[in-house]
Design an enzyme around this catalytic site. Sequence first.
Site, PDB file in Angstrom:
ATOM      1  N   GLY A 156       0.823  -1.203   0.000  1.00 38.01           N
ATOM      2  CA  GLY A 156       0.000   0.000   0.000  1.00 38.01           C
ATOM      3  C   GLY A 156       0.859   1.256   0.000  1.00 38.01           C
ATOM      4  O   GLY A 156       1.066   1.905  -1.023  1.00 38.01           O
ATOM      5  N   ARG A 157       1.425   1.556   1.175  1.00 36.68           N
ATOM      6  CA  ARG A 157       2.144   2.823   1.372  1.00 36.68           C
ATOM      7  C   ARG A 157       3.203   3.090   0.298  1.00 36.68           C
ATOM      8  O   ARG A 157       3.263   4.173  -0.284  1.00 36.68           O
ATOM      9  CB  ARG A 157       2.817   2.804   2.754  1.00 36.68           C
ATOM     10  CG  ARG A 157       3.456   4.132   3.150  1.00 36.68           C
ATOM     11  CD  ARG A 157       4.158   4.005   4.508  1.00 36.68           C
ATOM     12  NE  ARG A 157       3.293   3.513   5.541  1.00 36.68           N
ATOM     13  CZ  ARG A 157       2.514   4.278   6.313  1.00 36.68           C
ATOM     14  NH1 ARG A 157       2.549   5.583   6.173  1.00 36.68           N
ATOM     15  NH2 ARG A 157       1.741   3.744   7.232  1.00 36.68           N
TER      16      ARG A 157
ATOM     17  N   CYS B 195      -8.915  23.682  16.709  1.00 36.40           N
ATOM     18  CA  CYS B 195      -8.702  24.277  18.031  1.00 36.40           C
ATOM     19  C   CYS B 195      -8.127  23.231  18.988  1.00 36.40           C
ATOM     20  O   CYS B 195      -8.682  22.986  20.056  1.00 36.40           O
ATOM     21  CB  CYS B 195      -9.993  24.875  18.553  1.00 36.40           C
ATOM     22  SG  CYS B 195     -11.386  23.773  18.373  1.00 36.40           S
TER      23      CYS B 195
ATOM     24  N   TYR C 144      -2.250   6.770   3.266  1.00 28.38           N
ATOM     25  CA  TYR C 144      -2.673   6.916   4.656  1.00 28.38           C
ATOM     26  C   TYR C 144      -2.664   8.407   5.029  1.00 28.38           C
ATOM     27  O   TYR C 144      -2.030   8.813   6.001  1.00 28.38           O
ATOM     28  CB  TYR C 144      -1.764   6.118   5.593  1.00 28.38           C
ATOM     29  CG  TYR C 144      -1.703   4.634   5.252  1.00 28.38           C
ATOM     30  CD1 TYR C 144      -2.768   3.790   5.521  1.00 28.38           C
ATOM     31  CD2 TYR C 144      -0.572   4.085   4.653  1.00 28.38           C
ATOM     32  CE1 TYR C 144      -2.712   2.438   5.200  1.00 28.38           C
ATOM     33  CE2 TYR C 144      -0.511   2.732   4.327  1.00 28.38           C
ATOM     34  CZ  TYR C 144      -1.589   1.919   4.614  1.00 28.38           C
ATOM     35  OH  TYR C 144      -1.528   0.585   4.306  1.00 28.38           O
TER      36      TYR C 144
HETATM   37  C1  LIG Z   1      -2.987  -7.441   5.776  1.00 27.08           C
HETATM   38  C2  LIG Z   1      -2.344  -6.220   5.228  1.00 27.08           C
HETATM   39  N1  LIG Z   1      -1.847  -6.254   3.980  1.00 27.08           N
HETATM   40  C3  LIG Z   1      -1.252  -5.174   3.421  1.00 27.08           C
HETATM   41  C4  LIG Z   1      -1.137  -3.994   4.115  1.00 27.08           C
HETATM   42  C5  LIG Z   1      -0.493  -2.822   3.460  1.00 27.08           C
HETATM   43  O1  LIG Z   1       0.631  -2.450   4.174  1.00 27.08           O
HETATM   44  P1  LIG Z   1       1.570  -1.274   3.681  1.00 27.08           P
HETATM   45  O2  LIG Z   1       0.715  -0.115   3.363  1.00 27.08           O
HETATM   46  O3  LIG Z   1       2.476  -1.052   4.830  1.00 27.08           O
HETATM   47  O4  LIG Z   1       2.280  -1.782   2.459  1.00 27.08           O
HETATM   48  C6  LIG Z   1      -1.633  -3.916   5.429  1.00 27.08           C
HETATM   49  C7  LIG Z   1      -1.524  -2.683   6.213  1.00 27.08           C
HETATM   50  O5  LIG Z   1      -1.925  -2.533   7.316  1.00 27.08           O
HETATM   51  C8  LIG Z   1      -2.253  -5.060   6.000  1.00 27.08           C
HETATM   52  O6  LIG Z   1      -2.739  -5.043   7.247  1.00 27.08           O
END
Ligand SMILES: Cc1ncc(COP(=O)(O)O)c(C=O)c1O
Length: 395
Positions: free
Chosen positions: A275-276, A345, A374
């Site tokens: 993801g990240r 605030c 995120y």
């Molecule tokens: C099961 C699972 N897969 C993939 C991801 C994606 O992780 P990242 O954004 O660190 O690559 C997460 C993130 O929490 C996750 O819980």
Amino acid sequence: MTNTLNTLLIEKANSGTPSDTQPWCAYVYDLHALAAHAQHMKQQLPRNCQLYYAAKANPDVRLLQTLAPHVDGFEAASAGELAHLNKQQFGKPLIFGGPGKTSEDLQQALHQQVACIHVESLTELKRLALLCAHTGRTQAIMLRMNIALDGVASSKLQMGGQATPFGLDPSDLGGALALLQESPKLQFEGFHFHSMSHQLSVENHLKLMARYFEITRQWESQWHIRCKLLNVGGGIGVNYECVDEQFNWSEFCNGLGQLITQHDMQTRQIRFECGRYVSAFCGHYVMEVIDLKQSHGQWFAIGKGGTHHFRTPAAQNHNHPVWVHRNGQAAVVLNSTVNVVGQLCTPKDRLHQQLPVQELALGDFLVFTLAGAYAWNISHQNFLMHAPPEVVYLD
Ligand SMILES: Cc1ncc(COP(=O)(O)O)c(C=O)c1O
């Protein structure tokens, strides 16, 4: 990216006297950069590896559309994400994970014919077996495992290797495999591991992969099973402190190729669900400076927006990387440091403390980088009911 972004910022600054009219605040996504980055990630992976995108990092439709041609599929971590991804009809497989899946969630996944469900507990496995028996549907599944990680360095966000609500404890594996034997409608594909996020070290991530390969081999011989597939999760980190020292994906992929040979894993599919590291780099969050003031000897720059749009610095408790785009007004702050805050605030609404600036004026833009993952989607958007930021796509 910066040139195109700069052009946009100059256009925005020239479209009125910014601070006198409606101050500007926006997410700017560079879709071209996103496509190039995903393509690079996919190309570098060894041949038997797949790249899925974990939509939880940023489920923006334009980002998903941009990624679709370059990834092998998408991971959903809730029924909501699953419905959202399914609606787009990308023609790419969807996989479904996350703890606490209800029978309704599982039913939806069966109905949407997801490519794989990641089972996180014995209860979930029983629920799914019952549903498949009732509906007559066959479903591919993986068992998500939370294994001991002795000898593997931890990161700052651990989902495994310690007591957590994620995945099955290894002591439950025998029970899970016995249940699978009694449930012919459930097709066991292999094991799923996502033990940590924020991994910045190639060496440590390779050690983690080696651990996954070893334990898979061990369980295969212990339980007389064969895994077609291994899901090694995501977790590649983004370095928010030293932006020029990012995780070296090419180096990791080289090392991974060697590990695959060493552990004789060439005939198994290895799936990443990142993801990240996929989407962080393509996003910028821009706030216009609407006030500059001093308090007890410190400068504060109040930007249009704040952590209700961009919670990443508060969530990570870090100073988020940011640069200043000057818009031509005479500087109010000269060669000093400023605390960059938002309009909420609460003193927690800080995005960067003691940011060194040469010049800063009302109407300047504060440009936060690494804001594509995120960020907007993890923010408390309704707090104080401020207007949302504009969203601009550079393509
Ligand atoms: C099961 C699972 N897969 C993939 C991801 C994606 O992780 P990242 O954004 O660190 O690559 C997460 C993130 O929490 C996750 O819980």
